[in-house]
Motif scaffolding. Structure first.
Motif, PDB file in Angstrom:
ATOM      1  N   ILE A 591      11.645   7.533  -1.429  1.00 49.18           N
ATOM      2  CA  ILE A 591      10.563   6.788  -1.676  1.00 49.18           C
ATOM      3  C   ILE A 591       9.249   7.614  -1.409  1.00 49.18           C
ATOM      4  CG2 ILE A 591      10.562   5.442   0.510  1.00 49.18           C
ATOM      5  CD1 ILE A 591       9.796   3.041  -1.472  1.00 49.18           C
ATOM      6  N   LEU A 592       9.349   8.260  -0.550  1.00 51.48           N
ATOM      7  CA  LEU A 592       8.261   9.153   0.198  1.00 51.48           C
ATOM      8  C   LEU A 592       8.103  10.469  -0.836  1.00 51.48           C
ATOM      9  CD1 LEU A 592       8.874   8.859   3.841  1.00 51.48           C
ATOM     10  CD2 LEU A 592       7.421   7.692   2.487  1.00 51.48           C
ATOM     11  N   GLY A 593       8.535  10.603  -2.091  1.00 48.92           N
ATOM     12  CA  GLY A 593       8.410  11.362  -2.915  1.00 48.92           C
ATOM     13  C   GLY A 593       7.267  11.267  -4.113  1.00 48.92           C
ATOM     14  N   ASP A 594       7.486  12.039  -5.103  1.00 49.47           N
ATOM     15  CA  ASP A 594       6.773  11.903  -6.363  1.00 49.47           C
ATOM     16  C   ASP A 594       6.854  10.627  -7.056  1.00 49.47           C
ATOM     17  OD1 ASP A 594       4.944  14.264  -5.979  1.00 49.47           O
ATOM     18  OD2 ASP A 594       6.403  15.441  -7.004  1.00 49.47           O
ATOM     19  N   ALA A 595       8.246  10.045  -6.886  1.00 50.00           N
ATOM     20  CA  ALA A 595       8.457   8.724  -7.745  1.00 50.00           C
ATOM     21  C   ALA A 595       7.521   7.544  -7.203  1.00 50.00           C
ATOM     22  CB  ALA A 595       9.898   8.453  -7.428  1.00 50.00           C
ATOM     23  N   ILE A 596       6.912   7.855  -6.093  1.00 49.48           N
ATOM     24  CA  ILE A 596       6.164   6.655  -5.463  1.00 49.48           C
ATOM     25  C   ILE A 596       4.673   6.760  -5.992  1.00 49.48           C
ATOM     26  CG2 ILE A 596       5.032   7.749  -3.477  1.00 49.48           C
ATOM     27  CD1 ILE A 596       5.524   5.230  -2.222  1.00 49.48           C
ATOM     28  N   ASN A 597       4.359   7.605  -6.821  1.00 54.77           N
ATOM     29  CA  ASN A 597       2.901   8.075  -7.236  1.00 54.77           C
ATOM     30  C   ASN A 597       2.360   6.632  -8.342  1.00 54.77           C
ATOM     31  OD1 ASN A 597       2.856  10.224  -5.926  1.00 54.77           O
ATOM     32  ND2 ASN A 597       2.905  11.734  -7.677  1.00 54.77           N
ATOM     33  N   PRO A 598       3.018   6.400  -9.113  1.00 53.22           N
ATOM     34  CA  PRO A 598       2.652   5.467 -10.140  1.00 53.22           C
ATOM     35  C   PRO A 598       2.525   3.789  -9.393  1.00 53.22           C
ATOM     36  CG  PRO A 598       4.540   6.388 -11.151  1.00 53.22           C
ATOM     37  CD  PRO A 598       4.368   6.933  -9.634  1.00 53.22           C
ATOM     38  N   TRP A 599       3.466   3.783  -8.415  1.00 55.96           N
ATOM     39  CA  TRP A 599       3.173   2.605  -7.516  1.00 55.96           C
ATOM     40  C   TRP A 599       2.073   2.547  -6.803  1.00 55.96           C
ATOM     41  CZ3 TRP A 599       5.989  -1.261  -9.205  1.00 55.96           C
ATOM     42  CH2 TRP A 599       7.142  -0.988  -9.937  1.00 55.96           C
ATOM     43  N   LEU A 600       1.768   3.965  -6.099  1.00 51.75           N
ATOM     44  CA  LEU A 600       0.552   4.074  -5.232  1.00 51.75           C
ATOM     45  C   LEU A 600      -0.744   3.570  -6.052  1.00 51.75           C
ATOM     46  CD1 LEU A 600       1.262   7.079  -2.943  1.00 51.75           C
ATOM     47  CD2 LEU A 600       1.008   4.884  -2.365  1.00 51.75           C
ATOM     48  N   GLN A 601      -0.600   4.150  -7.399  1.00 54.04           N
ATOM     49  CA  GLN A 601      -1.942   3.941  -8.205  1.00 54.04           C
ATOM     50  C   GLN A 601      -2.040   2.443  -8.406  1.00 54.04           C
ATOM     51  OE1 GLN A 601      -4.186   6.405  -9.071  1.00 54.04           O
ATOM     52  NE2 GLN A 601      -2.778   7.625  -7.794  1.00 54.04           N
ATOM     53  N   VAL A 602      -1.263   1.789  -8.862  1.00 56.17           N
ATOM     54  CA  VAL A 602      -1.017   0.304  -8.648  1.00 56.17           C
ATOM     55  C   VAL A 602      -1.637  -0.448  -7.706  1.00 56.17           C
ATOM     56  CG1 VAL A 602       0.287  -1.707  -9.328  1.00 56.17           C
ATOM     57  CG2 VAL A 602       0.526   0.148 -10.640  1.00 56.17           C
ATOM     58  N   PHE A 603      -1.139   0.001  -6.353  1.00 54.34           N
ATOM     59  CA  PHE A 603      -1.553  -0.499  -5.088  1.00 54.34           C
ATOM     60  C   PHE A 603      -2.864  -0.338  -4.797  1.00 54.34           C
ATOM     61  CE2 PHE A 603      -1.702   0.327  -0.578  1.00 54.34           C
ATOM     62  CZ  PHE A 603      -1.230  -0.972   0.082  1.00 54.34           C
ATOM     63  N   HIS A 604      -3.109   0.977  -5.189  1.00 53.91           N
ATOM     64  CA  HIS A 604      -4.933   1.133  -4.999  1.00 53.91           C
ATOM     65  C   HIS A 604      -5.785   0.441  -5.951  1.00 53.91           C
ATOM     66  CE1 HIS A 604      -3.430   5.369  -3.495  1.00 53.91           C
ATOM     67  NE2 HIS A 604      -3.573   4.444  -2.404  1.00 53.91           N
ATOM     68  N   ILE A 605      -5.339   0.293  -7.196  1.00 56.96           N
ATOM     69  CA  ILE A 605      -6.118  -0.664  -8.001  1.00 56.96           C
ATOM     70  C   ILE A 605      -6.171  -2.200  -7.599  1.00 56.96           C
ATOM     71  CG2 ILE A 605      -6.091  -1.596 -10.319  1.00 56.96           C
ATOM     72  CD1 ILE A 605      -4.968   1.123 -11.400  1.00 56.96           C
ATOM     73  N   PHE A 606      -4.884  -2.512  -7.175  1.00 57.78           N
ATOM     74  CA  PHE A 606      -4.989  -4.038  -6.699  1.00 57.78           C
ATOM     75  C   PHE A 606      -5.653  -3.974  -5.443  1.00 57.78           C
ATOM     76  CE2 PHE A 606      -2.244  -7.258  -4.214  1.00 57.78           C
ATOM     77  CZ  PHE A 606      -2.771  -8.223  -4.937  1.00 57.78           C
ATOM     78  N   GLY A 607      -6.133  -3.123  -4.713  1.00 57.33           N
ATOM     79  CA  GLY A 607      -6.850  -3.024  -3.313  1.00 57.33           C
ATOM     80  C   GLY A 607      -8.079  -3.214  -3.788  1.00 57.33           C
ATOM     81  N   TRP A 608      -8.623  -2.549  -4.788  1.00 56.34           N
ATOM     82  CA  TRP A 608     -10.020  -2.722  -5.118  1.00 56.34           C
ATOM     83  C   TRP A 608     -10.154  -3.756  -5.797  1.00 56.34           C
ATOM     84  CZ3 TRP A 608     -14.086  -0.074  -3.423  1.00 56.34           C
ATOM     85  CH2 TRP A 608     -13.686   1.128  -2.902  1.00 56.34           C
ATOM     86  N   VAL A 609      -9.368  -4.525  -6.386  1.00 53.44           N
ATOM     87  CA  VAL A 609      -9.528  -5.977  -6.962  1.00 53.44           C
ATOM     88  C   VAL A 609      -9.711  -6.961  -6.020  1.00 53.44           C
ATOM     89  CG1 VAL A 609      -8.452  -7.791  -8.301  1.00 53.44           C
ATOM     90  CG2 VAL A 609      -8.380  -5.393  -9.170  1.00 53.44           C
ATOM     91  N   LEU A 610      -8.994  -6.573  -4.793  1.00 55.39           N
ATOM     92  CA  LEU A 610      -8.990  -7.602  -3.804  1.00 55.39           C
ATOM     93  C   LEU A 610     -10.373  -7.445  -3.163  1.00 55.39           C
ATOM     94  CD1 LEU A 610      -5.838  -7.438  -1.632  1.00 55.39           C
ATOM     95  CD2 LEU A 610      -6.812  -9.416  -2.775  1.00 55.39           C
ATOM     96  N   ILE A 611     -10.991  -6.156  -3.055  1.00 56.68           N
ATOM     97  CA  ILE A 611     -12.198  -5.853  -2.503  1.00 56.68           C
ATOM     98  C   ILE A 611     -13.206  -6.845  -3.230  1.00 56.68           C
ATOM     99  CG2 ILE A 611     -14.218  -4.364  -2.276  1.00 56.68           C
ATOM    100  CD1 ILE A 611     -11.899  -4.302  -0.160  1.00 56.68           C
TER     101      ILE A 611
END
Length: 664
Positions: A591-611
């Motif tokens: 989970i600490l590899g490249d496979a997490i990249n799409p989930w990280l992007q979703v997480f970051h977008i969700f974070g900015w929606v929260l802002i």
């Protein structure tokens, strides 16, 4: 909620510690402190002599310790080898290489993964090329690379700084482990893609770095013209007749059958072979018998059976302190770490993968060394290694008396107050979301009325906080023990540093606004308020419906109220999602590899929606605070949600939870 955040950070921290690392898996917890430089002895003679280190005595000693550890710590198997006076004194396997099949550990056949002990092989390779004049320890490493390390500071990064963990790189975890051989990338690709920021000036501050050693290994590959793994085989393993050792991943077919299974604990199913992409930092597979050859080489000036891998002066350089911050505490040679263990000078290195946990310890003056490795994470990670090390030195090299203390009580009290505070370790990330781990890893230093210190989470084998008594200005010795810590003042006279403990990272005093005693309660409180708001929301709706008392007359207010609750739910999800994901970290480390990249992007977008949602909370607070017909609690609640949302947003920004970068 605070426990959830803490759990997320600790799981990521565990991955960091398990990724081919140093002498023990948790900073400031049961770590062996190194010895002082030459300091006049203040010890009184010991009356009872130590037993002789013989095969029979050592086997009796170890047979009373290791089997008990395997049982109480839920470990499948272990292996030990000892050398003395140029000979193999002892080697033995304990428990099972395959717990289900009851396949025993054999010291000359069963292969273990010694993690960061691999770094000693990488350092040896570098020093061989230094001897040949192909490398210079003090030249800018950019001279040897086909890509550039950014010039963040005027001082360059050199090989000496890479091999002493003073390059100044921040921590990086991503892709240290990958799932399959097909996921392995060339060293250059890993180094370019995962290049961490430089957060400390080089040569000044110890900060343990797997990336730095991977960089050193790539330089060996570049300058020698051989693939790193082949260079190690041809220049170190074959000359030393370490025929059951390799850096290859996957293992060659003839060695694969000898590999021990790896376990989280003995009663759980065995795990797949661990692919370490940062290979020069931790990819070695070896046997205890092979490790005797490597230990003998360093105990005999670089030579075994007439074959030399290093010159005597090079061995002495590697064992000599390179960064001497205080002569009374631990030091660091060229990769070799000093440990303070009673009256003898002990050097060595530890290492951890996820499943294997190992130590290589040398006592040069006694011509003695041992290698120890466990094939399971087990309970009390690292405690078994520390227990063996202390018991070994206490038995065969016992302390010769009690330390005399010349610091008066008033000075001790004043110094105790001066060093008290909260410190941050230097093995950390400042520019990625791993900064959250650094927040959780902060540790407090406290002084009692007599100037006796305790360090948060720094416990002895009995689970009690260790106590530290001042023996020299800002230097403290463990009460009823041999470990030692020290502190340093800045130019203004304020204590700002806890010197390296062990030699690979130090503590730096935390400014008040980053102090976990402030940050954790504020964020935990805001999240708790958001969670309770969401949980009680349907209850409030049902109560109002029963008594037919609508909360708002205007539809716009109802929409604003509804959206504010959705924002609160979003804040909770924003924290719970990574906690749940990373709670599987040791089960699914990739989970600490490249496979997490799409989930990280979703997480970051969700974070900015929260802002954006937090802006809505502020609007709601302004509106509801002036809305007639509502009580004090309703108004206060709306204002507190807005304040909590602002705090949450600042926290997410400060700890890089909103960054769109996928690096960490």
């Amino acid at each position: 909620m605070q426990k959830l955040v803490f759990g997320f950070a600790m799981l990521v921290a565990m991955a960091a510690e398990a990724s081919a690392q140093g002498p023990a898996p948790s900073p400031l917890i049961s770590l062996p402190s190194p010895p002082p430089a030459k300091v006049p002895s203040t010890l009184t003679p010991e009356t009872s002599p130590a037993p002789l280190l013989t095969k029979q005595d050592f086997e009796t000693f170890l047979d009373a310790l290791i089997p008990s550890q395997l049982q109480t710590r839920n470990i499948a198997g272990a292996v030990v080898s000892v050398v003395k006076d140029g000979q193999v004194l002892f080697q033995k396997g304990y428990g099972y290489a395959d717990f289900e099949a009851k396949k025993p550990v054999l010291p000359d056949q069963t292969m273990f993964r010694p993690g960061s002990i691999s770094k000693l092989f990488t350092a040896t390779a570098v020093m061989q090329l230094v001897e040949q004049g192909k490398l210079n320890l003090d030249h800018d490493v950019n001279e040897y690379l086909d890509f550039e390390i950014p010039k963040t500071y005027p001082e360059p990064i050199t090989l000496r700084r890479l091999l002493t963990h003073t390059s100044g790189f921040e921590e990086t975890l991503k892709n240290l482990f990958v799932a399959h051989e097909s996921d392995m990338k060339p060293l250059r690709t890993y180094l370019v893609n995962q290049m961490p920021a430089r957060i400390f000036p080089p040569g000044k501050i110890p900060s343990y770095s797997n990336y730095g050693f991977t960089l050193a290994g790539y330089i060996v590959e570049r300058v020698s013209g051989e693939k790193f793994e082949r260079y190690i085989v041809n220049r170190i393993l074959k000359p030393l007749k370490m025929n059951n050792s390799t850096f290859d991943q996957a293992l060659p077919p003839q060695l694969a059958l000898q590999m021990s299974k790896g376990y989280l604990n003995a009663t759980k199913k065995p795990r797949d072979f661990e692919f370490v992409e940062a290979a020069p930092a931790g990819a070695l597979s070896t046997t205890a018998a092979d490790m005797t050859r490597f230990m003998l080489a360093f105990l005999q000036d670089g030579t075994v059976d007439g074959v030399s891998i290093l010159k005597p002066e090079t061995v002495r350089l590697m064992e000599t302190r390179q960064l001497d911050l205080n002569p009374m505490i631990c030091g660091l040679g060229v990769t070799f770490m000093e440990y303070r263990m009673n009256p003898v000078r002990v050097i060595g290195h530890g290492g951890d993968t996820i499943y294997f946990h190992s130590d290589m310890v040398l006592i040069p003056d006694a011509h003695v060394g041992y290698f120890l490795s466990y094939n399971s994470l087990g309970k009390n990670v690292g405690g078994g290694r520390g227990e063996v090390q202390r018991a070994f030195v206490n038995r065969y090299f016992p302390i010769q008396g009690e330390q005399k203390v010349d610091v008066d009580l008033n000075t001790a009290k004043a110094d105790g107050r001066a060093v008290s505070g909260v410190y941050d370790g230097t093995r950390r990330s400042d520019t990625t979301f791993l900064r959250l781990v650094a927040l959780m890893d902060q540790f407090g230093v406290k002084s009692d009325k007599d100037g006796i210190l305790t360090v948060e989470e720094n416990k002895n084998q009995n689970g009690e906080l260790k106590k530290w008594k001042e023996i020299a200005p800002l230097v403290y010795n463990e009460v009823d023990g041999s470990e030692r810590i020290a502190f340093r003042r800045d130019a203004s006279g304020k204590v700002t540093e806890m010197l390296p403990f062990p030699a690979i990272y130090e503590g730096q005093r935390v400014p008040w606004f980053n102090d976990k005693r402030l940050v954790q309660p504020v964020i935990s409180g805001s999240l708790l308020l958001a969670a309770l708001t969401v949980l009680l929301w349907p209850v409030a709706v049902l109560v109002r419906k029963k008594y037919q008392r609508p909360l708002f007359a205007a539809a716009s207010d109802r929409v604003l109220y509804f959206l504010s609750r959705i924002v609160c739910l979003g804040e909770v999800i924003f924290i719970l999602a990574p906690v749940i994901a990373f709670s599987q970290g040791l089960e699914h480390i990739v989970i600490l590899g490249d496979a997490i990249n799409p989930w990280l992007q979703v997480f970051h977008i969700f974070g900015w929606v929260l802002i954006a949602g937090i802006v809505l909370l502020v609007v709601a607070a302004i509106r509801f605070a002036r809305l007639p017909g509502h009580g004090l609690w309703f108004r206060a609640h709306a204002i507190l949600l807005a304040i909590g949302g602002i705090a949450f947003g600042l926290f997410a920004w400060q700890y890089h939870l909103l960054d769109f970068s996928s690096k960490f």
